[in-house]
Design an enzyme around this catalytic site. Structure first.
Site, PDB file in Angstrom:
ATOM      1  N   GLY A 199       0.812  -1.218   0.000  1.00 45.15           N
ATOM      2  CA  GLY A 199       0.000   0.000   0.000  1.00 45.15           C
ATOM      3  C   GLY A 199       0.846   1.270   0.000  1.00 45.15           C
ATOM      4  N   LYS A 211      17.778   1.370  -6.017  1.00 41.91           N
ATOM      5  CA  LYS A 211      17.997   2.572  -6.813  1.00 41.91           C
ATOM      6  C   LYS A 211      16.634   3.217  -7.009  1.00 41.91           C
ATOM      7  CE  LYS A 211      20.212   5.222  -9.780  1.00 41.91           C
ATOM      8  NZ  LYS A 211      21.283   6.088  -9.256  1.00 41.91           N
ATOM      9  N   TYR A 212      16.520   4.525  -6.807  1.00 41.29           N
ATOM     10  CA  TYR A 212      15.252   5.218  -7.049  1.00 41.29           C
ATOM     11  C   TYR A 212      15.227   5.623  -8.521  1.00 41.29           C
ATOM     12  CZ  TYR A 212      11.423   8.528  -6.662  1.00 41.29           C
ATOM     13  OH  TYR A 212      10.228   9.180  -6.832  1.00 41.29           O
ATOM     14  N   GLU A 232       5.098  -7.384 -10.645  1.00 40.70           N
ATOM     15  CA  GLU A 232       5.148  -5.941 -10.847  1.00 40.70           C
ATOM     16  C   GLU A 232       6.563  -5.505 -11.210  1.00 40.70           C
ATOM     17  OE1 GLU A 232       1.460  -4.362  -8.157  1.00 40.70           O
ATOM     18  OE2 GLU A 232       3.461  -3.944  -7.387  1.00 40.70           O
ATOM     19  N   GLU A 279       7.980  -6.428  -7.142  1.00 39.46           N
ATOM     20  CA  GLU A 279       7.318  -7.342  -6.210  1.00 39.46           C
ATOM     21  C   GLU A 279       6.329  -8.226  -6.946  1.00 39.46           C
ATOM     22  OE1 GLU A 279       4.529  -6.072  -3.303  1.00 39.46           O
ATOM     23  OE2 GLU A 279       3.699  -4.477  -4.520  1.00 39.46           O
ATOM     24  N   ASN A 324       2.450 -10.017  -6.460  1.00 36.34           N
ATOM     25  CA  ASN A 324       1.227 -10.146  -5.678  1.00 36.34           C
ATOM     26  C   ASN A 324       0.614 -11.517  -5.966  1.00 36.34           C
ATOM     27  OD1 ASN A 324       1.226  -7.595  -4.404  1.00 36.34           O
ATOM     28  ND2 ASN A 324       0.648  -6.681  -6.344  1.00 36.34           N
ATOM     29  N   ARG A 342      -2.259 -12.923  -5.629  1.00 37.11           N
ATOM     30  CA  ARG A 342      -3.726 -12.869  -5.496  1.00 37.11           C
ATOM     31  C   ARG A 342      -4.301 -12.183  -6.722  1.00 37.11           C
ATOM     32  NH1 ARG A 342      -3.925  -7.431  -5.015  1.00 37.11           N
ATOM     33  NH2 ARG A 342      -2.240  -6.489  -3.819  1.00 37.11           N
ATOM     34  N   ARG A 390     -10.563   3.944 -10.841  1.00 37.21           N
ATOM     35  CA  ARG A 390     -11.017   3.572  -9.491  1.00 37.21           C
ATOM     36  C   ARG A 390     -11.833   4.731  -8.932  1.00 37.21           C
ATOM     37  NH1 ARG A 390      -6.270   0.347  -6.247  1.00 37.21           N
ATOM     38  NH2 ARG A 390      -5.395  -0.762  -8.021  1.00 37.21           N
TER      39      ARG A 390
END
Ligand code: ADP
Length: 446
Positions: free
Chosen positions: A164, A201-202, A275, A287, A289, A291, A337
């Site tokens: 989140g 790293k950003y 992702e 990452e 997910n 689900r 959304r």
């Protein structure tokens, strides 16, 4: 096939799962808190069981109450939806220990992917490219400094247990690292009860592109292409598209092959999403997910698939019955959304919906559990609906979304609909060359 499924969730996703069950001839059990006694998923389910008071920890996260509801009603499987217990490995394990099927991956895979550090290590070993960063958990501020110097500023300190968008802090220069380190750890401890952090790293102008995967219990893994979820505020998605305006069919095939190969080796089962950040033609895994995602409908419209039905089928042990080459991508889909929030400050706006009129017509899908007179409770997520459109081209999908946003009426609570209208009318969005920073810059332009 199962004859009865308990849906351990609420809101639009509970209804979404219920609809798939209905079409498959499967009976449904809804569970609900006292705050949701009048909810649509409760009204439409074959049976409903109250599992506790409004607070999620006492109801939708109450494992004992949910299992008791499943036992009493004779449900054979549990669909967790998204959020709540959907990525809780202990819950998946307990469900199976009670002789029920968990409609999702194995507890082991949920656990591996739930920790972002072990997710990255696992994916790297399976040949998936990562964002450059620390080799696992950072043990000290000194180590954070050292790794940041090696990979170069700016860097991001992230919570291993993150989700989140919480527990994530940027350090633009060496002067910021100490603060980023302590804020990320404090936030993570408060939100997740765990202060393990790592460093990445950003990336300064990436897109968020994710890949929808589906795997059966017989070793077959396919992908349903990508979703572009770059339009975010505070690292939370607001608009999603399938496919991505930035990705060629070749790039989709290439990352699809890497991802399906990795998950085949892993022995993954059920639906999942990898992702990535995508910048300069490079995919960097962030990452997975384990689900169903909120934004799954854009993929459903693009590919003509019912992902919930597929989840249920594979959880019941059925083989997928098709190959990667059978999956086709047609036209373009966009999801907005609809959150009950102030469109400028994003402060939640619970209350009674005095008028609700959903849009309709060709290519419009409304996934929502609201109705005129519905009270949006203050206890849960503020997303109350998802408006999804499908059209032959991206331009036509934007025109269709503009038209649908003009038709929809939600009165009595504030919503982000006016913001969606501004986005859909913006020439920059139509051009499609946005990054994860686009929305915040767009909003600060006023
Ligand atoms: P969460 O699980 O909290 O959603 P993610 O790791 O999925 O966290 O990241 C959420 C969002 O944060 C991404 O979509 C992206 O916008 C941003 N982000 C994450 N990692 C990076 C990074 N290394 N560089 C730039 N932005 C990032």
């Amino acid at each position: 096939m199962f004859s009865k499924i308990l849906i351990a969730n609420r809101g639009e996703i509970a209804l979404r799962v219920l609809r798939a069950c209905r079409e498959m001839g499967i009976r449904t059990v809804a569970v609900h808190s006292t705050a949701d006694a009048d909810a649509m998923h409760v009204r439409l389910a074959d049976e409903a069981v109250c599992i506790g008071p409004p607070a999620a920890r006492d109801s939708y996260l109450n494992v004992a109450a949910i299992l008791a509801a499943a036992t009493i009603t004779g449900a054979e499987a549990i669909h967790p939806g998204y959020g709540f217990l959907s990525e809780n490995a202990d819950f998946a394990e307990t469900v199976e220990a009670h002789g029920l099927a968990f409609i999702g991956p194995t507890a082991e895979h949920i656990r591996t992917m739930g920790d972002k550090i072990s997710a990255k290590t696992t994916m790297q070993a399976l040949g998936v490219p990562l964002v450059p960063g620390s080799d696992g958990e950072l043990k000290s501020l000194d180590e954070a400094r050292k790794v940041a110097e090696e990979i170069g500023y700016p860097v991001l300190i992230k919570a291993a247990a993150g989700g989140g968008g919480r527990g994530m802090k940027v350090a633009r220069t060496a002067a910021d690292i100490e603060e980023a380190w302590s804020v990320a750890r404090t936030e993570s401890l408060a939100a997740f009860g765990n202060d393990a952090v790592y460093l990445e790293k950003y990336l300064d102008r990436p897109r968020h592109i994710e890949l929808q995967i589906l795997a059966d219990a017989h070793g077959k893994v396919v992908h349903f292409g990508e979703r572009d979820c770059s339009l975010q505020r505070r690292h939370q998605k607001l608009v999603e598209e399938a496919g991505s305006p930035a990705l060629s069919a070749e790039a989709r095939d290439e990352i699809g092959a890497i991802a399906t190969d990795a998950l085949t080796k892993l022995g993954y089962r059920n639906a999942g999403t990898l992702e990535f950040l995508y910048q300069d033609g490079q995919f960097c895994f962030i990452e997975m997910n384990t689900r169903l995602q909120v934004e799954h409908p854009v993929t459903e419209l693009l590919c003509g698939v019912d992902l919930v039905r597929e989840q249920i089928r594979v959880a019941a042990g059925e083989p997928l019955g098709y190959e990667q080459k059978d999956i086709t991508f047609s036209g373009h889909a966009i999801e907005c959304r609809i959150n009950a929030e102030d469109p400028e400050t994003f402060i939640p706006s619970p209350g009674t919906i005095t008028v609700f009129h959903p849009p309709g017509g060709p290519g419009v899908r409304m996934d929502s559990a609201i109705y005129t007179g519905y009270r949006v409770p203050p206890f849960y997520d503020s997303m109350v609906a998802k408006l999804i459109v499908h059209a032959p081209t991206r331009d036509m999908a934007i025109d269709r979304m503009r038209r649908a946003l003009d038709e929809i009426v939600v009165e009595g609570v504030k919503t982000v609909i006016p913001l969606h209208q501004r986005i859909m009318n913006d020439p920059g969005f139509r051009k499609g060359d946005y990054t994860i920073h686009w929305l915040e810059q767009f909003m600060s332009r006023g």
